[in-house]
Design a protein around this motif. Structure first.
Motif, PDB file in Angstrom:
ATOM      1  N   LEU A  95     115.997  77.126  22.367  1.00 26.80           N
ATOM      2  CA  LEU A  95     115.120  77.091  23.533  1.00 26.80           C
ATOM      3  C   LEU A  95     115.836  76.398  24.684  1.00 26.80           C
ATOM      4  O   LEU A  95     116.385  75.312  24.526  1.00 26.80           O
ATOM      5  CB  LEU A  95     113.827  76.345  23.197  1.00 26.80           C
ATOM      6  N   ARG A  96     115.826  77.020  25.842  1.00 27.51           N
ATOM      7  CA  ARG A  96     116.502  76.434  26.985  1.00 27.51           C
ATOM      8  C   ARG A  96     115.788  75.171  27.461  1.00 27.51           C
ATOM      9  O   ARG A  96     114.570  75.063  27.366  1.00 27.51           O
ATOM     10  CB  ARG A  96     116.571  77.434  28.139  1.00 27.51           C
ATOM     11  N   VAL A  97     116.578  74.247  27.995  1.00 28.48           N
ATOM     12  CA  VAL A  97     116.036  72.970  28.444  1.00 28.48           C
ATOM     13  C   VAL A  97     114.941  73.172  29.492  1.00 28.48           C
ATOM     14  O   VAL A  97     113.882  72.535  29.425  1.00 28.48           O
ATOM     15  CB  VAL A  97     117.169  72.080  29.008  1.00 28.48           C
ATOM     16  N   ASP A  98     115.166  74.052  30.473  1.00 31.06           N
ATOM     17  CA  ASP A  98     114.160  74.232  31.522  1.00 31.06           C
ATOM     18  C   ASP A  98     112.859  74.780  30.955  1.00 31.06           C
ATOM     19  O   ASP A  98     111.762  74.363  31.355  1.00 31.06           O
ATOM     20  CB  ASP A  98     114.681  75.121  32.650  1.00 31.06           C
ATOM     21  N   ARG A  99     112.941  75.672  29.974  1.00 28.65           N
ATOM     22  CA  ARG A  99     111.725  76.229  29.365  1.00 28.65           C
ATOM     23  C   ARG A  99     111.016  75.196  28.500  1.00 28.65           C
ATOM     24  O   ARG A  99     109.781  75.193  28.425  1.00 28.65           O
ATOM     25  CB  ARG A  99     112.076  77.479  28.558  1.00 28.65           C
ATOM     26  N   PHE A 100     111.806  74.346  27.843  1.00 30.61           N
ATOM     27  CA  PHE A 100     111.210  73.253  27.068  1.00 30.61           C
ATOM     28  C   PHE A 100     110.417  72.324  27.989  1.00 30.61           C
ATOM     29  O   PHE A 100     109.287  71.932  27.683  1.00 30.61           O
ATOM     30  CB  PHE A 100     112.316  72.484  26.349  1.00 30.61           C
ATOM     31  N   ILE A 101     110.994  71.967  29.132  1.00 27.26           N
ATOM     32  CA  ILE A 101     110.346  71.054  30.070  1.00 27.26           C
ATOM     33  C   ILE A 101     109.074  71.672  30.632  1.00 27.26           C
ATOM     34  O   ILE A 101     108.048  70.989  30.788  1.00 27.26           O
ATOM     35  CB  ILE A 101     111.312  70.681  31.206  1.00 27.26           C
ATOM     36  N   LEU A 102     109.103  72.964  30.927  1.00 26.16           N
ATOM     37  CA  LEU A 102     107.968  73.612  31.592  1.00 26.16           C
ATOM     38  C   LEU A 102     106.875  74.063  30.634  1.00 26.16           C
ATOM     39  O   LEU A 102     105.803  74.478  31.087  1.00 26.16           O
ATOM     40  CB  LEU A 102     108.466  74.815  32.399  1.00 26.16           C
ATOM     41  N   ALA A 103     107.126  73.969  29.320  1.00 26.40           N
ATOM     42  CA  ALA A 103     106.155  74.478  28.341  1.00 26.40           C
ATOM     43  C   ALA A 103     104.771  73.871  28.539  1.00 26.40           C
ATOM     44  O   ALA A 103     103.750  74.563  28.460  1.00 26.40           O
ATOM     45  CB  ALA A 103     106.654  74.224  26.928  1.00 26.40           C
ATOM     46  N   GLY A 104     104.712  72.560  28.784  1.00 21.77           N
ATOM     47  CA  GLY A 104     103.415  71.915  28.956  1.00 21.77           C
ATOM     48  C   GLY A 104     103.136  71.453  30.376  1.00 21.77           C
ATOM     49  O   GLY A 104     102.159  70.745  30.622  1.00 21.77           O
ATOM     50  N   ALA A 105     103.995  71.874  31.317  1.00 18.96           N
ATOM     51  CA  ALA A 105     103.861  71.416  32.698  1.00 18.96           C
ATOM     52  C   ALA A 105     102.692  72.094  33.412  1.00 18.96           C
ATOM     53  O   ALA A 105     102.374  73.255  33.147  1.00 18.96           O
ATOM     54  CB  ALA A 105     105.146  71.680  33.465  1.00 18.96           C
ATOM     55  N   LYS A 106     102.065  71.357  34.324  1.00 18.26           N
ATOM     56  CA  LYS A 106     101.002  71.950  35.130  1.00 18.26           C
ATOM     57  C   LYS A 106     101.582  72.935  36.132  1.00 18.26           C
ATOM     58  O   LYS A 106     101.059  74.023  36.340  1.00 18.26           O
ATOM     59  CB  LYS A 106     100.230  70.835  35.850  1.00 18.26           C
ATOM     60  N   ASP A 107     102.659  72.534  36.782  1.00 19.57           N
ATOM     61  CA  ASP A 107     103.368  73.397  37.729  1.00 19.57           C
ATOM     62  C   ASP A 107     104.607  73.929  37.023  1.00 19.57           C
ATOM     63  O   ASP A 107     105.529  73.178  36.721  1.00 19.57           O
ATOM     64  CB  ASP A 107     103.759  72.580  38.969  1.00 19.57           C
ATOM     65  N   ARG A 115     113.240  68.682  39.250  1.00 17.78           N
ATOM     66  CA  ARG A 115     112.818  67.333  39.638  1.00 17.78           C
ATOM     67  C   ARG A 115     112.701  66.428  38.420  1.00 17.78           C
ATOM     68  O   ARG A 115     113.087  65.256  38.461  1.00 17.78           O
ATOM     69  CB  ARG A 115     111.474  67.376  40.381  1.00 17.78           C
ATOM     70  N   ALA A 116     112.152  66.968  37.325  1.00 19.46           N
ATOM     71  CA  ALA A 116     111.970  66.159  36.115  1.00 19.46           C
ATOM     72  C   ALA A 116     113.324  65.722  35.558  1.00 19.46           C
ATOM     73  O   ALA A 116     113.480  64.573  35.126  1.00 19.46           O
ATOM     74  CB  ALA A 116     111.180  66.943  35.076  1.00 19.46           C
ATOM     75  N   LEU A 117     114.291  66.613  35.552  1.00 16.86           N
ATOM     76  CA  LEU A 117     115.617  66.257  35.055  1.00 16.86           C
ATOM     77  C   LEU A 117     116.273  65.191  35.934  1.00 16.86           C
ATOM     78  O   LEU A 117     116.894  64.248  35.435  1.00 16.86           O
ATOM     79  CB  LEU A 117     116.510  67.501  34.980  1.00 16.86           C
ATOM     80  N   ILE A 118     116.127  65.340  37.233  1.00 23.04           N
ATOM     81  CA  ILE A 118     116.687  64.340  38.150  1.00 23.04           C
ATOM     82  C   ILE A 118     116.057  62.979  37.899  1.00 23.04           C
ATOM     83  O   ILE A 118     116.740  61.943  37.905  1.00 23.04           O
ATOM     84  CB  ILE A 118     116.478  64.782  39.610  1.00 23.04           C
ATOM     85  N   ARG A 119     114.768  62.950  37.626  1.00 19.86           N
ATOM     86  CA  ARG A 119     114.060  61.686  37.403  1.00 19.86           C
ATOM     87  C   ARG A 119     114.530  60.973  36.149  1.00 19.86           C
ATOM     88  O   ARG A 119     114.398  59.755  36.029  1.00 19.86           O
ATOM     89  CB  ARG A 119     112.550  61.930  37.347  1.00 19.86           C
ATOM     90  N   PRO A 124     120.489  68.808  36.938  1.00 18.94           N
ATOM     91  CA  PRO A 124     119.862  70.101  36.622  1.00 18.94           C
ATOM     92  C   PRO A 124     120.867  71.238  36.504  1.00 18.94           C
ATOM     93  O   PRO A 124     120.698  72.130  35.661  1.00 18.94           O
ATOM     94  CB  PRO A 124     118.908  70.329  37.798  1.00 18.94           C
ATOM     95  N   ASP A 125     121.901  71.224  37.333  1.00 19.88           N
ATOM     96  CA  ASP A 125     122.877  72.303  37.297  1.00 19.88           C
ATOM     97  C   ASP A 125     123.634  72.341  35.973  1.00 19.88           C
ATOM     98  O   ASP A 125     124.139  73.393  35.575  1.00 19.88           O
ATOM     99  CB  ASP A 125     123.863  72.162  38.459  1.00 19.88           C
ATOM    100  N   LYS A 126     123.711  71.209  35.286  1.00 17.69           N
ATOM    101  CA  LYS A 126     124.421  71.134  34.020  1.00 17.69           C
ATOM    102  C   LYS A 126     123.502  71.312  32.807  1.00 17.69           C
ATOM    103  O   LYS A 126     123.969  71.688  31.727  1.00 17.69           O
ATOM    104  CB  LYS A 126     125.151  69.797  33.900  1.00 17.69           C
ATOM    105  N   TYR A 127     122.201  71.024  32.991  1.00 20.68           N
ATOM    106  CA  TYR A 127     121.322  70.981  31.823  1.00 20.68           C
ATOM    107  C   TYR A 127     120.244  72.059  31.787  1.00 20.68           C
ATOM    108  O   TYR A 127     119.710  72.350  30.711  1.00 20.68           O
ATOM    109  CB  TYR A 127     120.642  69.607  31.732  1.00 20.68           C
ATOM    110  N   MET A 128     119.891  72.663  32.897  1.00 17.63           N
ATOM    111  CA  MET A 128     118.760  73.594  32.923  1.00 17.63           C
ATOM    112  C   MET A 128     118.889  74.716  31.889  1.00 17.63           C
ATOM    113  O   MET A 128     117.922  75.073  31.224  1.00 17.63           O
ATOM    114  CB  MET A 128     118.616  74.201  34.320  1.00 17.63           C
TER     115      MET A 128
END
Length: 248
Positions: A95-107, A115-119, A124-128
């Motif tokens: 599962l890609r990192v960006d899809r993992f992060i967005l699975a339960g996200a409201k937006d 933004r979440a990765l930066i925080r 993001p360019d290396k991990y998304m």
């Protein structure tokens, strides 16, 4: 009245009582710490609040905003704003990192994942587009999981040993996230043995043998735990095989 309340909650696993008539309330917008010896029931309490399989057959009530949630599924509790961060972050092979992060996200926009990765201090360019798998270090996986929780904008954050197996940089990002959660008015419940982590809590509960023994300022509760509690084998501690069978 707290945003999250447990009233006379008891749970038996493998024929052994793990939570014993436990009554506790957690205040909105506060960072709480749960401390106590191994086998005290701390992780079981977190699993029970989250409603994980095997941890729902309880006596007593779990209330969110005064509403009983005992019968709600894990997904429904998550939709109500409750989330659980594990000691060992889950791997979803491929599962890609960006899809993992967005699975339960409201937006669910790409910008939310960035933004979440930066925080959490990840580029993001290396991990998304990386996979959430064994190619990520323990600290990286912890930060990716933390990014997913930040993207959820939860109301209740359960953190089980948030400092387990991570590097200093990842730990500092967790502390940043705690400040972020508090600023947003979220309630955080941390299970920890770490003095560094405890410094970031405002209120502590001392738990032993499935019960809350004391509650109050962190320094007082931690001082009692350090000075008066000694390692012990609890008679009600379930066998590892029993826990594995429940969790499966």
């Amino acid at each position: 009245m707290g945003v999250l309340e447990l009233k006379n909650v008891s749970l038996t696993l493998g024929g052994k009582p793990i939570l014993n008539d436990l009554t506790v309330d957690f205040w909105e917008g506060h960072i709480h710490a749960l401390i106590g010896p191994n086998g005290a029931g701390k992780s079981t309490l977190a699993s029970t609040i989250m409603g994980l399989p095997g941890y729902t057959d309880i006596a007593g009530d779990i209330l969110l905003d005064g509403e009983r949630i005992n019968d709600l599924s894990v997904d429904e509790r998550a939709r109500r704003g409750i989330t659980l961060s594990w000691q060992e972050p889950a791997r979803f092979e491929g599962l890609r990192v960006d899809r993992f992060i967005l699975a339960g996200a409201k937006d669910k926009s790409t910008e939310t994942a960035r933004r979440a990765l930066i925080r959490v201090g990840l580029d993001p360019d290396k991990y998304m587009t990386r996979a959430v798998d064994r190619t990520l270090s323990g600290g990286e996986r912890k930060r990716v999981e933390l990014a997913s929780i930040l993207a959820m904008e939860p109301r209740i954050v359960l953190m089980d040993e948030p400092d387990s197996g991570i590097d200093v940089e990842a730990l500092n990002r967790i502390f940043d996230a705690l400040a972020d959660f508090k600023e947003r008015g979220a309630t955080v419940i941390m299970i920890t043995h770490s003095q560094e982590v405890l410094k970031h809590a405002e209120h502590a509960f001392l738990m032993c043998n499935g019960s809350i023994l004391d509650k109050g300022p962190v320094d007082r509760i931690d001082g009692y735990f350090a000075d008066h509690c000694v390692p012990c084998d609890h008679e009600n501690l379930p066998d590892a095989q029993e826990i594995a069978g429940v969790s499966a």
